[in-house]
Design a protein around this motif. Structure first.
Motif, short mmCIF file in Angstrom:
data_model
loop_
_atom_site.label_atom_id
_atom_site.label_comp_id
_atom_site.label_asym_id
_atom_site.label_seq_id
_atom_site.Cartn_x
_atom_site.Cartn_y
_atom_site.Cartn_z
N GLU A 1 132.21 28.87 62.17
CA GLU A 1 131.32 27.92 62.91
C GLU A 1 130.74 27.50 61.49
N GLU A 2 131.27 27.98 60.24
CA GLU A 2 130.95 26.85 58.92
C GLU A 2 132.34 25.73 59.01
N LEU A 3 133.34 27.01 59.49
CA LEU A 3 134.28 26.29 58.45
C LEU A 3 134.49 24.73 59.26
N PHE A 4 133.73 25.60 61.08
CA PHE A 4 134.39 24.92 62.35
C PHE A 4 133.63 23.14 61.83
N LEU B 1 134.48 18.96 60.82
CA LEU B 1 134.15 17.57 62.26
C LEU B 1 133.11 17.31 60.98
N ASP B 2 132.54 17.43 60.21
CA ASP B 2 132.19 16.73 59.34
C ASP B 2 133.28 15.80 58.11
N GLU B 3 134.33 16.61 57.98
CA GLU B 3 135.98 15.92 57.13
C GLU B 3 136.11 14.58 58.09
N PRO C 1 137.94 13.38 62.43
CA PRO C 1 137.09 12.52 63.95
C PRO C 1 137.45 13.88 64.59
N PRO C 2 136.43 13.66 65.74
CA PRO C 2 136.62 15.16 66.34
C PRO C 2 138.05 14.86 67.32
N GLU C 3 138.16 13.93 67.44
CA GLU C 3 139.54 14.04 68.21
C GLU C 3 140.51 14.63 67.91
N LEU C 4 140.75 14.60 66.28
CA LEU C 4 141.54 15.10 65.28
C LEU C 4 141.73 16.43 65.84
#
Length: 59
Positions: A8-11, A15-17, A19-22
């Motif tokens: 979860e931390e890595l995910f 997402l912070d770094e 775009p969600p689409e990527l």
């Protein structure tokens, strides 16, 4: 820290770094890969991370 917490931390970091689409596209592509392909990809990523860490060390 449990494996699920680390995942979860890595995910969340991804997402912070990025775009969600990527991220969703990468997950979709990974879902089509075989176990052996995923393991090979993981090993490749580890090698890349070690090389990048070595290149960022002060002389």
């Amino acid at each position: 820290m449990s494996e699920l917490d680390r995942t979860e931390e890595l995910f969340n970091k991804l997402l912070d770094e990025h775009p969600p689409e990527l991220i969703l596209g990468a997950l979709d592509e990974m879902s089509r890969m075989s176990r052996n392909e995923l393991l090979a990809l993981s090993e490749l990523c580890e090698v890349i991370n070690r090389v990048e860490a070595k290149n960022h060390q002060p002389d």
